[in-house]
Design an enzyme around this catalytic site. Structure first.
Site, PDB file in Angstrom:
ATOM      1  N   LYS A  84       0.847  -1.205   0.000  1.00 36.48           N
ATOM      2  CA  LYS A  84       0.000   0.000   0.000  1.00 36.48           C
ATOM      3  C   LYS A  84       0.877   1.248   0.000  1.00 36.48           C
ATOM      4  CE  LYS A  84      -3.754   0.150   2.698  1.00 36.48           C
ATOM      5  NZ  LYS A  84      -4.495  -0.001   3.985  1.00 36.48           N
TER       6      LYS A  84
HETATM    7  C1  E4P Z   1      -8.136   0.484   4.260  1.00 36.47           C
HETATM    8  O1  E4P Z   1      -7.186  -0.072   3.747  1.00 36.47           O
HETATM    9  C2  E4P Z   1      -8.045   1.210   5.538  1.00 36.47           C
HETATM   10  O2  E4P Z   1      -7.231   0.497   6.428  1.00 36.47           O
HETATM   11  C3  E4P Z   1      -9.367   1.368   6.219  1.00 36.47           C
HETATM   12  O3  E4P Z   1     -10.448   0.895   5.494  1.00 36.47           O
HETATM   13  C4  E4P Z   1      -9.546   2.647   6.976  1.00 36.47           C
HETATM   14  O4  E4P Z   1     -10.822   2.643   7.553  1.00 36.47           O
HETATM   15  P1  E4P Z   1     -11.261   3.555   8.796  1.00 36.47           P
HETATM   16  O5  E4P Z   1     -11.760   4.823   8.253  1.00 36.47           O
HETATM   17  O6  E4P Z   1     -12.346   2.748   9.454  1.00 36.47           O
HETATM   18  O7  E4P Z   1     -10.041   3.701   9.657  1.00 36.47           O
END
Ligand code: E4P
Length: 231
Positions: A84
């Site tokens: 990522k």
């Molecule tokens: C995705 O890869 C992220 O880790 C995640 O969906 C962030 O979500 P949140 O807004 O619940 O922290």
């Protein structure tokens, strides 16, 4: 739609995997930090549990060179890791180079269709629009998601849309209705997908009726395992 769990917690990953429903996981620096153990060990254990599924692991550098170093390192840990990188100019430069090296990249922290367009053109494997965080700012996460799906369909981009920051079953269902490739959700949301009050009420009344007539119905399983109910 593939189901990913948005967690670095190994118990949660194991529980979802036991249902045979888990296609992968997403982690981020916040989720990893919560677990209080070495990142490499955590990611490799997750890979073991997820088996053939994908494990997303995020870089923490903010400059392109740092992302390239970390991205290559993360990808070398296990063949099922997707790296990522954040949706920044430095992240997109890193995406371009790492994609050229055959490393699969998930561009994270995407909040607009314009960003998603750039990411697809630069060769991302996944794009992660964050629905819940958009909703938090009084913008409609689902609307942005549908714009992204329209653009990706129009140009048949191979980048898979990974709907992220899903806050409840409605996000999951609406994303599925749009034909989004993957939804990643916290374990709590995954659990909510199972539930419906009418299922509980229906089951309770079935069992109550069965108990009332139990003497007549007999047992389903005999010592030989043959069904005898009603005989
Ligand atoms: C995705 O890869 C992220 O880790 C995640 O969906 C962030 O979500 P949140 O807004 O619940 O922290």
């Amino acid at each position: 739609m593939k189901i990913f769990l948005d967690t670095a917690n190994l118990d949660e990953i194991q529980q979802a995997s036991d249902f045979g429903l888990l296609d992968g996981i997403t982690t981020n620096p916040t989720l990893a930090a919560r677990e209080g153990r070495p990142f490499r060990e955590l990611i490799l254990k997750a890979c073991e549990i997820v088996k053939d599924g994908v494990v997303n692991a995020e870089v923490v550098s903010t400059d392109t060179d740092g992302m390239l170093r970390e991205g290559r390192e993360l990808a070398s840990w296990h063949p099922n890791i997707v790296v990522k990188v954040p949706m920044t100019p430095a992240g997109v430069r890193a995406l371009h180079v790492l994609h050229g090296e055959g490393i699969r990249i998930n561009v994270t922290l995407v909040f607009s269709a314009a960003q998603a367009l750039l990411v697809a053109k630069a060769g991302a494997y996944f794009v992660s629009p964050f629905l819940g965080r958009l909703d938090d700012t009084a913008q409609e996460g689902l609307h942005v998601l549908s714009e992204i799906m329209d653009i990706y369909r129009a140009y048949q981009f191979p980048t898979q849309v990974l709907a992220a920051s899903l806050r409840g079953p409605l996000h999951v269902v609406e994303a599925a209705r749009m034909g989004v490739h993957i939804g990643t959700m916290p374990f709590k949301v995954f659990e909510q997908l199972f539930r419906h009050p009418l299922t509980d009420v229906g089951l309770a009344s079935f069992l109550k009726d069965w108990q009332k007539a139990r003497k007549v119905l007999g047992e389903i399983i005999t010592t030989t395992g043959v069904r005898t109910a009603g005989r």
